[in-house]
Design an enzyme around this catalytic site. Structure first.
Site, PDB file in Angstrom:
ATOM      1  CB  CYS A 282      -0.985  -0.060   1.169  1.00  0.00           C
ATOM      2  SG  CYS A 282      -2.359   1.079   0.962  1.00  0.00           S
TER       3      CYS A 282
ATOM      4  CG  HIS B   6      -3.106  -3.247   4.390  1.00  0.00           C
ATOM      5  ND1 HIS B   6      -1.915  -2.868   4.917  1.00  0.00           N
ATOM      6  CD2 HIS B   6      -3.548  -2.177   3.684  1.00  0.00           C
ATOM      7  CE1 HIS B   6      -1.643  -1.615   4.556  1.00  0.00           C
ATOM      8  NE2 HIS B   6      -2.610  -1.175   3.805  1.00  0.00           N
TER       9      HIS B   6
HETATM   10  N1  GLN Z   1      -2.152   6.806   2.840  1.00  0.00           N
HETATM   11  C1  GLN Z   1      -2.286   6.030   1.657  1.00  0.00           C
HETATM   12  C2  GLN Z   1      -3.679   6.061   1.068  1.00  0.00           C
HETATM   13  O1  GLN Z   1      -4.626   6.351   1.758  1.00  0.00           O
HETATM   14  C3  GLN Z   1      -1.847   4.587   1.960  1.00  0.00           C
HETATM   15  C4  GLN Z   1      -2.771   3.874   2.902  1.00  0.00           C
HETATM   16  C5  GLN Z   1      -2.321   2.506   3.308  1.00  0.00           C
HETATM   17  O2  GLN Z   1      -1.120   2.198   3.361  1.00  0.00           O
HETATM   18  N2  GLN Z   1      -3.275   1.663   3.663  1.00  0.00           N
HETATM   19  O3  GLN Z   1      -3.832   5.792  -0.111  1.00  0.00           O
END
Ligand code: GLN
Length: 248
Positions: A95, A195
């Site tokens: 992510c 995740h």
């Molecule tokens: N902050 C980033 C987004 O919202 C990554 C989020 C995350 O790692 N789950 O796209």
């Protein structure tokens, strides 16, 4: 032959969303069950490390605030990361980490975070703060391994211009609301929005990552060289999830 894997988990203290740490726990367990030595190191902001010496580099997800806090340090390591990739260190990115290897990421407040720029993909923010949230399943091809990858996504970022996606979305969003594809895989890095954490739900992907890490120092090592491990609980959990998500 005695095998070992040296892993560096970058920014372990700030990039660890939705149980990303579980990825490291699974790799350790699956290595040790096979008698493969698993050495886990970490690299925080301003810590001096030669990243090219590792077999695997892992970078998890994080909120915008955390991505902004680490980006100067990450950018200062660009040459060293390039060297690591040139020398076949495998890179696993989840992510927020995945976003930062591309051209840029526009955070939810509109600020632009310049990425490492290794790949042509870039990440905009969702319109009116909309986020891709929920369970996701993708059909992926990792070299010779075809597998369904199950996970959970929660990202505002909409990643576009991905020329080598990890897989086709069967349920969920993926790289963006309308992409139809998820993640990035080119043989050297595996970047994904999944995740969950990723690896406990996907033992085949865990073994694939172990294989890629071992290949740094053992070029001819292949996935089928890994001793098989029974995964009764994982297999059952996957069956239940795929049924619940109505994915064939
Ligand atoms: N902050 C980033 C987004 O919202 C990554 C989020 C995350 O790692 N789950 O796209």
């Amino acid at each position: 032959m005695n095998y070992s894997i040296n892993v560096c988990w970058m920014y372990h203290d700030i990039m660890d969303l939705y149980g990303d740490k579980g990825n490291m726990m699974v790799l350790k367990k699956r290595c040790e069950d096979r008698g493969i030595e698993f050495n886990l190191d970490t690299c925080g902001i301003q810590e001096e490390k030669d990243l090219s010496t590792y077999d695997l580099i892992f970078l998890g997800g994080g909120a915008d605030k955390e991505q902004i806090s680490l980006i100067p340090d990450l950018l200062s390591r660009k040459d060293n990361l390039q060297k690591a990739m040139d020398e076949n260190t495998f890179i696993l990115l989840i992510c927020g980490g995945y976003q930062l290897f591309g051209q840029y990421y526009i955070a939810a407040d509109g600020s632009k975070i310049n990425g490492l720029g290794f790949y042509p993909y870039f990440t905009d923010t969702g319109e009116q703060g909309k986020r891709c949230i929920g369970n996701i399943v993708i059909d992926a091809k990792l070299d010779d391994l075809e597998t369904k990858i199950i996970g959970f996504e929660n990202h505002g970022g909409q990643t576009r211009n991905v020329n080598s996606p990890l897989g086709k979305v069967l349920r969920g969003c993926g790289n963006s609301f309308d992409a139809g594809y998820e993640g990035y895989y080119d043989g050297k890095i595996l970047g994904t929005y999944l995740h969950g954490p990723l690896l406990p739900k996907n033992p085949e992907v865990a073994d694939f990552v172990i294989t890629k890490a071992l290949q740094k120092r053992n070029r001819s090592f292949s996935y089928s060289d890994l001793d098989p491990i029974d995964n009764p609980f994982e297999t059952k959990a996957r069956e239940v999830l795929l049924q619940r998500f109505q994915v064939k």
